[in-house]
Enzyme design. Structure first.
Site, mmCIF file in Angstrom:
data_model
loop_
_atom_site.group_PDB
_atom_site.id
_atom_site.type_symbol
_atom_site.label_atom_id
_atom_site.label_comp_id
_atom_site.label_asym_id
_atom_site.label_seq_id
_atom_site.Cartn_x
_atom_site.Cartn_y
_atom_site.Cartn_z
ATOM 1 N N CYS A 2 0.818 -1.205 0.000
ATOM 2 C CA CYS A 2 0.000 0.000 0.000
ATOM 3 C C CYS A 2 0.857 1.263 0.000
ATOM 4 O O CYS A 2 1.973 1.269 0.506
ATOM 5 C CB CYS A 2 -0.873 0.029 1.248
ATOM 6 N N TRP A 74 -3.237 -2.071 -1.681
ATOM 7 C CA TRP A 74 -2.914 -3.329 -2.376
ATOM 8 C C TRP A 74 -3.457 -4.391 -1.436
ATOM 9 O O TRP A 74 -2.923 -4.602 -0.345
ATOM 10 C CB TRP A 74 -1.401 -3.425 -2.570
ATOM 11 N N ASN A 98 -0.253 0.310 6.092
ATOM 12 C CA ASN A 98 0.473 -0.582 5.186
ATOM 13 C C ASN A 98 1.059 -1.685 6.061
ATOM 14 O O ASN A 98 1.605 -1.394 7.121
ATOM 15 C CB ASN A 98 1.599 0.218 4.502
ATOM 16 N N GLU A 482 15.176 -22.337 -12.970
ATOM 17 C CA GLU A 482 14.783 -20.958 -12.689
ATOM 18 C C GLU A 482 15.937 -19.989 -12.972
ATOM 19 O O GLU A 482 15.731 -18.909 -13.546
ATOM 20 C CB GLU A 482 14.293 -20.851 -11.230
ATOM 21 N N LYS A 486 15.788 -16.980 -15.685
ATOM 22 C CA LYS A 486 16.058 -15.577 -15.343
ATOM 23 C C LYS A 486 17.063 -14.990 -16.323
ATOM 24 O O LYS A 486 16.892 -13.889 -16.818
ATOM 25 C CB LYS A 486 16.620 -15.424 -13.914
ATOM 26 N N GLU A 489 15.432 -14.569 -19.908
ATOM 27 C CA GLU A 489 14.390 -13.575 -20.133
ATOM 28 C C GLU A 489 14.875 -12.142 -20.001
ATOM 29 O O GLU A 489 14.359 -11.265 -20.677
ATOM 30 C CB GLU A 489 13.127 -13.829 -19.299
ATOM 31 N N HIS A 505 23.871 -37.625 -20.541
ATOM 32 C CA HIS A 505 23.010 -38.231 -21.559
ATOM 33 C C HIS A 505 22.801 -37.306 -22.759
ATOM 34 O O HIS A 505 21.870 -37.503 -23.537
ATOM 35 C CB HIS A 505 21.664 -38.619 -20.942
ATOM 36 N N LYS A 604 3.993 -9.083 -18.072
ATOM 37 C CA LYS A 604 3.988 -9.492 -16.659
ATOM 38 C C LYS A 604 2.920 -10.543 -16.406
ATOM 39 O O LYS A 604 3.089 -11.448 -15.604
ATOM 40 C CB LYS A 604 3.775 -8.256 -15.782
#
Ligand code: AGP
Length: 609
Positions: A2, A74, A98, A482, A486, A489, A505, A604
């Protein structure tokens, strides 16, 4: 999270507050509102939706005054709605907030027993009731706030005004930011200095456990016991764009650094390490039903799918329930078999990802009970699932997911423990050890983040490489995926994540001095085996970047670059291990001059197939 702004001074404040809220828009919000001291009363204008709706409302029902507070919400507790929007006025006071009041249920029950009625689903309203009780009993606002904070647990920054004390604004900080702006005969209190930087650059940052009492005559800072705190103002020369990012160059970097806080918020109120207990009030199944579950299906996309793979290790390892993991885009079309006793968990930061939503609907249509792990409150996936576990990461603005991922892992860890507790697979003593591990994570990450320059130096060495291989075993394998995602992208450099044992392999054929290999090789159950894979890559001329455990001299010796993390338990390790990979990707992207926060071709929230 917030946005908060307050003003006291000689000027009419509505425009100042609304302008401050506009400058906080980047934080993400679902509703906005103001409270203005006017004619011995407090006028509230608030509305769900964008600030434009609030300004329409103010245009239709004008209000004027020289002291007031404004808020962008938020949602964390309670869906986005007019009622849940801040400020929350109760009797003589109005409050904006907040953070999270962890013990709000207990306080609410006590207040209801005294005959008070609540108008919202928020945790904030308990602060308003507490303050009103004390102010109505004759205490000055400052004293009332002091008494209230003695009862509140959690993390919060809030501002309060009362109709009894025109021109007085009281602000409090505990684990959520609050900064004072010092003007000429006027003062600002805000969650973030962007809100008032166009009026003054002289500021004073409140510290945890401090309060600010502002009137047009000046500002006093005290601790929660009332003891005066004095220190000089600071002059801020940040540009408005820098201020939005809290002084960080990019939102992604800011969000990486917010992880300790985000993890604390996700854990808040959900565990008791001393007694080994985990609480989820929002799960649709009783302890009895949980104990009879036959299968858990985790459905997600992208980074959230990586979290799901980690979740499989956690749930199978701790709760001993078979887990299947699927990509939303695959699950929805493969006509899955959904047996009785299946719990489908959809994982999504945005809660709007089309494929994840479709996957969850498919499972639900076939009789599964559904639960979601979402960051955005009242998003479609959160609303359509039978139960929801919110990650309290706060708004994530950078397209590359960072704090949403680590908080998803925390939520999955807690969920696995909750299932283990219901099924009596782990004793409370064992659960307690896991919770201690989780509770130590924010501090460990905080400490590690101080070593960012070390990671930046590694990135400088490899900035020209065009292909990377990321290896990890077991629970670290999804972290390798991951880390590679990262890098891809945000820097547009090709990277492949692979289970370390699979290297021989196929991908081993790719290894040469032009293809650096990043190996997750922390001390743990598969350390020796991963170490052998590292040796295999080394003997093919691969340049090795190892992520290991502090004190591992052999790893340092065998790799070209080594990044060390503090030791921690098996299931907390992936949450720690991903942090250097996020920083490495970030610095590689900066060095390659890409648009870190809005990489090309990416959105997003992917709401199409
Ligand atoms: C993460 O860095 C990505 N931008 C992306 O993979 C993302 O995780 C994916 O689109 C899923 O989003 P969600 O968590 O909002 O469902």
């Amino acid at each position: 999270m917030c946005g908060i702004v307050g003003y006291t001074g000689p000027r009419s404040c509505v425009e100042i507050l609304v302008d401050g809220l506009r400058r906080l828009e980047y934080r993400g919000y679902d509703s906005a509102g103001v409270a203005i001291q006017a004619g011995g009363d407090i006028a509230i204008r608030k509305s769900q939706g964008k600030i434009a709706r609030l300004t329409d409302l103010i245009a239709r029902k004008p209000v004027a005054g020289t002291c007031g507070i404004g808020h962008t919400r938020w949602a964390t507790h309670g869906r986005p709605s007019d009622e849940n929007a801040h400020p929350h006025r109760v009797g003589r006071v109005a409050v904006i907030h907040n953070g999270i009041v962890e013990n709000h249920r207990t306080i609410k029950e006590r207040m209801i027993a005294k005959g008070r009625t609540f108008c919202s689903e928020t945790d904030t309203e308990v602060i308003s009731h507490l303050l009103d009780e004390y102010v109505s009993a004759g205490l000055p606002l400052e004293e009332a706030v002091r008494k209230a904070v003695a009862e509140l647990r959690g993390s919060y920054a809030f501002l309060a005004v009362t109709d009894r004390e025109p021109g007085t604004l009281v602000g409090v900080r505990l684990n959520c930011p609050m900064v004072v702006g010092m003007g000429e005969g006027e003062f600002f209190l805000a969650s973030d200095l962007t809100a008032f930087l166009s009026h003054t650059r002289d500021v004073l940052f409140l510290e945890d456990g401090e309060m600010a009492i502002a009137t047009p005559a000046g500002v006093r800072i005290t601790d929660f016991s009332g003891k005066r705190r004095e220190r000089p103002n600071q002059r801020i020369d940040w540009s408005p764009a820098m201020a939005e990012k809290g002084g960080y160059r990019h939102f992604m970097l800011k969000e990486i650094h917010e992880q300790p806080r985000a993890i604390l918020d996700t854990l808040a109120g959900r565990m008791l390490p001393e007694s080994g207990e985990v609480f989820f009030e929002t799960l649709p199944l009783t302890g009895e039903q949980l104990s009879r579950l036959k299968k858990v299906t985790l459905v997600a996309c992208g980074t959230s799918w990586h979290a799901a793979i980690v979740g499989k290790f956690m749930i199978e390892g701790m709760a001993r329930i078979p887990v299947e993991v699927d990509l939303g885009s695959e699950y929805r079309y493969r006509d899955p078999v959904v047996e009785e006793g299946t719990l489908c968990v959809a994982i999504s930061q945005s809660g709007e990802t089309a494929d994840t939503l479709a996957g969850m609907r498919e499972a639900k249509g076939k009789g599964a009970t559904t639960v979601s792990i979402c960051n955005v409150v009242a998003s479609t996936i959160a609303r359509e699932s039978d139960g929801v576990i919110y990650t309290h990461a706060g708004p994530e603005i950078g397209v590359a997911s960072t704090k949403a991922f680590t908080t998803q892992l925390v939520a999955l860890y807690l969920m696995a423990l909750h299932l283990a507790q219901a099924r009596k697979v782990l004793t409370s003593g064992e659960i307690s050890l896991h919770l201690i591990d989780l509770a130590e994570l924010p501090r460990k990450i905080e400490e590690f983040l101080k070593r960012e320059p070390e990671i930046a130096a590694v990135a400088r060495k490899y900035k020209d490489a065009r292909d990377f291989l990321y290896l990890g075993r077991g629970i670290s394998y999804p972290i390798a995926l991951e880390g590679a995602l990262k890098l891809k992208e945000i820097s547009y450099i090709h990277a492949e994540g692979y289970p370390a044992g699979e290297m021989k392999h196929g991908p081993i054929a790719l290894i040469d001095e032009r293809m650096p290999v990043l190996v997750l090789c922390a001390k743990g159950e598969s350390y020796e085996k991963t170490f052998s894979n590292l040796e295999e890559a080394r003997s093919r001329g691969g340049r090795l970047i190892a992520v290991g455990t502090e004190g591992d001299d052999l790893l340092r010796e065998k790799s070209e670059d080594a990044i060390f993390l503090p030791p921690c338990g098996r299931y907390a390790r992936p949450i720690l291990e991903v942090v250097p990979l996020q920083l490495f990707a970030y610095h590689m992207a900066v060095l390659n001059g890409t648009d870190v926060d809005q990489p090309r071709n990416l959105a997003k929230s992917v709401t199409v197939e």
